[in-house]
Design a protein around this motif. Structure first.
Motif, short mmCIF file in Angstrom:
data_model
loop_
_atom_site.label_atom_id
_atom_site.label_comp_id
_atom_site.label_asym_id
_atom_site.label_seq_id
_atom_site.Cartn_x
_atom_site.Cartn_y
_atom_site.Cartn_z
N SER A 1 1.81 6.62 -3.72
CA SER A 1 1.44 5.47 -3.06
C SER A 1 0.58 4.52 -4.34
O SER A 1 0.36 3.64 -3.92
CB SER A 1 0.46 5.71 -1.77
OG SER A 1 -0.27 6.61 -1.90
N THR B 1 1.33 12.97 -4.09
CA THR B 1 -0.27 12.65 -3.81
C THR B 1 -0.87 12.23 -5.00
O THR B 1 -0.88 12.77 -6.10
CB THR B 1 -1.01 13.85 -3.25
OG1 THR B 1 -0.25 14.44 -2.16
CG2 THR B 1 -2.36 13.60 -2.71
N GLN B 2 -1.52 11.06 -4.93
CA GLN B 2 -2.11 10.39 -5.96
C GLN B 2 -3.53 10.18 -5.58
O GLN B 2 -3.88 9.56 -4.32
CB GLN B 2 -1.59 9.01 -6.35
CG GLN B 2 -0.24 9.26 -7.25
CD GLN B 2 0.21 7.81 -7.84
OE1 GLN B 2 1.27 7.27 -7.39
NE2 GLN B 2 -0.46 7.28 -8.72
N THR B 3 -4.47 10.41 -6.56
CA THR B 3 -5.88 10.17 -6.11
C THR B 3 -6.51 9.82 -7.37
O THR B 3 -6.08 10.23 -8.52
CB THR B 3 -6.42 11.62 -5.66
OG1 THR B 3 -6.34 12.50 -6.71
CG2 THR B 3 -5.86 11.99 -4.34
N LYS C 1 -7.31 6.59 -4.47
CA LYS C 1 -6.25 5.40 -4.20
C LYS C 1 -6.58 4.24 -4.77
O LYS C 1 -5.97 3.24 -5.09
CB LYS C 1 -6.24 5.25 -2.77
CG LYS C 1 -5.54 6.31 -1.89
CD LYS C 1 -5.10 5.98 -0.51
CE LYS C 1 -4.35 7.19 0.15
NZ LYS C 1 -3.25 7.68 -0.50
N HIS C 2 -8.17 4.11 -4.77
CA HIS C 2 -8.82 2.70 -5.37
C HIS C 2 -9.93 3.24 -6.44
O HIS C 2 -10.45 4.49 -6.20
CB HIS C 2 -9.47 1.85 -4.40
CG HIS C 2 -8.33 1.65 -3.49
ND1 HIS C 2 -7.74 0.25 -3.67
CD2 HIS C 2 -8.13 1.95 -2.04
CE1 HIS C 2 -7.07 0.21 -2.43
NE2 HIS C 2 -7.45 1.22 -1.52
N THR D 1 -2.33 4.32 -7.59
CA THR D 1 -3.66 4.21 -7.61
C THR D 1 -4.09 2.68 -8.27
O THR D 1 -3.49 2.31 -9.23
CB THR D 1 -4.40 5.12 -8.87
OG1 THR D 1 -4.44 6.43 -8.16
CG2 THR D 1 -5.86 4.86 -9.10
N ALA E 1 0.61 -1.44 -0.08
CA ALA E 1 0.10 0.17 -0.09
C ALA E 1 0.93 1.39 0.02
O ALA E 1 0.21 2.55 0.26
CB ALA E 1 -1.07 0.07 1.12
#
Lengths: 112, 117
Positions: free
Chosen positions: B110, B5-7, B9-10, B112, A41
């Motif tokens: 982190s 920052t990545q958006t 996450k899912h 997607t 994660a």
């Protein structure tokens, strides 16, 4: 065409012992090599690197060895700790470029 | 927190749909890189942007496109999605156009996780 290969998908070692992770590459134009560590994660984080003009680079418990004639590099972790348990990626690049070519990764498990 | 920052996450979506993944680089970094990690594979380079301009392109499908905006954030657009597009998509940033000058390679977000059903 897999230019960077990590042939061991997994490795298990005892705490305090040495961990040796291996990586082979085929492209002779690569002149800079990096190791990244990845926890679940999270994104990969830089660990250590080596230029092709060297055959060894050391940073604390981590040492990377480069054998250009064999197109092989290895990462040694001594002593191994449970917190080192993660996926380790080998990556290669040309210093004139911007992209990294990654291996498939090796899952290291350090048992207490 | 790496500073990248990545958006989101899912993301779960259906085949044929279009999605946009967003990346904000670390403060001060001008380069953004996109990588795809499919199951049990290494990270595959997709594309590199430096200060708003495309610098290098990897094996990026024609259904995929990216851009970097004046505020330096980047978006990766994936269209006509197929089951095989399911993967982790990582964004990374570096100070300038050659990542090696940072001496520490990239800084990764982190990721997607995209699931196409």
């Amino acid at each position: 065409d897999q230019q960077v290969k990590q042939n061991s998908p997994s490795l298990s070692v005892q705490e305090g012992r040495i961990s040796i992770l291996n990586c082979d590459y085929t492209n002779s134009m690569f002149d800079y090599f990096l190791w990244y560590k990845k926890y679940p994660a999270e994104g990969p984080t830089f660990l250590i690197s080596i230029s092709s003009i060297k055959d060894k680079n050391e940073d604390g418990r981590f040492t990377v060895f480069l054998n250009k004639s064999a197109k092989h590099l290895s990462l040694h972790i001594v002593p191994s700790q449970p917190g080192d348990s993660a996926v380790y990626f080998c990556a290669a690049t040309r210093t004139s470029g911007s992209r990294l070519t990654f291996g498939e990764g090796t899952q290291l498990t350090v048992n207490p | 927190d790496s500073g990248v920052t990545q958006t989101p996450k899912h993301l779960i979506t259906a085949t044929g749909q279009r999605v946009t993944l967003r990346c904000s680089p670390r403060s001060g970094d001008l380069s953004v890189y996109w990588y795809q990690q499919s199951l049990d594979q290494g990270l595959q380079f997709l594309i590199h942007y430096y200060n708003g301009e495309e610098r290098a392109k990897g094996n990026i499908l024609e259904r995929f496109s990216a851009q970097q905006f004046p505020d330096l954030h980047s978006e990766l657009n994936l269209s006509s999605l197929e089951l095989g597009d399911s993967a982790l998509y990582f964004c990374a940033s570096s100070l300038n156009g050659n990542h090696l000058r940072t001496a520490y390679g990239y800084t990764f977000g982190s990721g997607t996780r995209l699931t196409v059903v």
